[in-house]
Design a protein around this motif. Sequence first.
Motif, mmCIF file in Angstrom:
data_model
loop_
_atom_site.group_PDB
_atom_site.id
_atom_site.type_symbol
_atom_site.label_atom_id
_atom_site.label_comp_id
_atom_site.label_asym_id
_atom_site.label_seq_id
_atom_site.Cartn_x
_atom_site.Cartn_y
_atom_site.Cartn_z
ATOM 1 N N ALA A 45 0.826 -1.208 0.000
ATOM 2 C CA ALA A 45 0.000 0.000 0.000
ATOM 3 C C ALA A 45 0.860 1.259 0.000
ATOM 4 O O ALA A 45 0.505 2.255 -0.638
ATOM 5 C CB ALA A 45 -0.948 -0.005 1.200
ATOM 6 N N ARG A 46 1.984 1.231 0.708
ATOM 7 C CA ARG A 46 2.855 2.409 0.762
ATOM 8 C C ARG A 46 3.485 2.729 -0.587
ATOM 9 O O ARG A 46 3.830 3.876 -0.858
ATOM 10 C CB ARG A 46 3.942 2.225 1.819
ATOM 11 N N SER A 47 3.648 1.745 -1.453
ATOM 12 C CA SER A 47 4.288 1.983 -2.756
ATOM 13 C C SER A 47 3.305 1.897 -3.923
ATOM 14 O O SER A 47 3.713 2.035 -5.076
ATOM 15 C CB SER A 47 5.429 0.986 -2.971
ATOM 16 N N LEU A 48 2.025 1.711 -3.648
ATOM 17 C CA LEU A 48 1.025 1.584 -4.705
ATOM 18 C C LEU A 48 0.823 2.921 -5.403
ATOM 19 O O LEU A 48 0.663 3.958 -4.754
ATOM 20 C CB LEU A 48 -0.297 1.098 -4.108
ATOM 21 N N LYS A 49 0.852 2.910 -6.712
ATOM 22 C CA LYS A 49 0.641 4.122 -7.517
ATOM 23 C C LYS A 49 -0.850 4.325 -7.763
ATOM 24 O O LYS A 49 -1.653 3.400 -7.619
ATOM 25 C CB LYS A 49 1.362 3.983 -8.867
ATOM 26 N N GLN A 50 -1.223 5.540 -8.157
ATOM 27 C CA GLN A 50 -2.610 5.819 -8.510
ATOM 28 C C GLN A 50 -3.031 4.943 -9.685
ATOM 29 O O GLN A 50 -2.239 4.664 -10.594
ATOM 30 C CB GLN A 50 -2.776 7.286 -8.912
ATOM 31 N N ASP A 51 -4.281 4.524 -9.661
ATOM 32 C CA ASP A 51 -4.867 3.710 -10.732
ATOM 33 C C ASP A 51 -4.099 2.409 -10.954
ATOM 34 O O ASP A 51 -3.917 1.965 -12.084
ATOM 35 C CB ASP A 51 -4.984 4.506 -12.037
ATOM 36 N N ALA A 52 -3.663 1.811 -9.873
ATOM 37 C CA ALA A 52 -2.940 0.549 -9.937
ATOM 38 C C ALA A 52 -3.715 -0.521 -9.166
ATOM 39 O O ALA A 52 -4.603 -0.211 -8.373
ATOM 40 C CB ALA A 52 -1.539 0.701 -9.351
ATOM 41 N N GLU A 53 -3.366 -1.757 -9.407
ATOM 42 C CA GLU A 53 -4.022 -2.866 -8.722
ATOM 43 C C GLU A 53 -2.982 -3.904 -8.322
ATOM 44 O O GLU A 53 -2.045 -4.183 -9.063
ATOM 45 C CB GLU A 53 -5.052 -3.517 -9.639
ATOM 46 N N TRP A 54 -3.170 -4.459 -7.134
ATOM 47 C CA TRP A 54 -2.378 -5.580 -6.643
ATOM 48 C C TRP A 54 -3.362 -6.675 -6.279
ATOM 49 O O TRP A 54 -4.438 -6.408 -5.737
ATOM 50 C CB TRP A 54 -1.585 -5.164 -5.398
ATOM 51 N N GLN A 55 -3.032 -7.907 -6.614
ATOM 52 C CA GLN A 55 -3.911 -8.995 -6.210
ATOM 53 C C GLN A 55 -3.126 -10.259 -5.907
ATOM 54 O O GLN A 55 -2.063 -10.505 -6.465
ATOM 55 C CB GLN A 55 -4.992 -9.270 -7.249
ATOM 56 N N MET A 56 -3.680 -11.014 -4.993
ATOM 57 C CA MET A 56 -3.152 -12.323 -4.654
ATOM 58 C C MET A 56 -4.271 -13.334 -4.864
ATOM 59 O O MET A 56 -5.407 -13.104 -4.449
ATOM 60 C CB MET A 56 -2.675 -12.382 -3.199
ATOM 61 N N GLU A 57 -3.938 -14.423 -5.527
ATOM 62 C CA GLU A 57 -4.893 -15.498 -5.731
ATOM 63 C C GLU A 57 -4.346 -16.777 -5.129
ATOM 64 O O GLU A 57 -3.129 -16.988 -5.101
ATOM 65 C CB GLU A 57 -5.140 -15.749 -7.220
ATOM 66 N N LEU A 58 -5.247 -17.596 -4.675
ATOM 67 C CA LEU A 58 -4.904 -18.959 -4.297
ATOM 68 C C LEU A 58 -5.481 -19.821 -5.402
ATOM 69 O O LEU A 58 -6.686 -19.773 -5.670
ATOM 70 C CB LEU A 58 -5.511 -19.328 -2.946
ATOM 71 N N ILE A 59 -4.616 -20.551 -6.098
ATOM 72 C CA ILE A 59 -5.061 -21.366 -7.222
ATOM 73 C C ILE A 59 -4.884 -22.837 -6.886
ATOM 74 O O ILE A 59 -4.016 -23.207 -6.098
ATOM 75 C CB ILE A 59 -4.312 -20.992 -8.517
#
Length: 77
Positions: A45-59
Amino acid sequence: MPQYFFRISHGRFAGASDQGSEFESREAAWAEMTKVSGNLLGSIARSLKQDAEWQMELIDESKKPVFRIRLIAESLG
């Protein structure tokens, strides 16, 4: 026990773990996923840029997503 893998996507980067993890139940898999993502989210969150997305999936073993946690930064104006 079924084997699960973590996959993280951030912008153009996407990668899945090579080593799977076994969990006794879906609830146990969810608990581990929330624990791992919780440990990562502060620095992300501290390095997230505007209009960006981070995701984690369990597959699962067939690479089908079972759970997904997303962090979205939206510019609204």
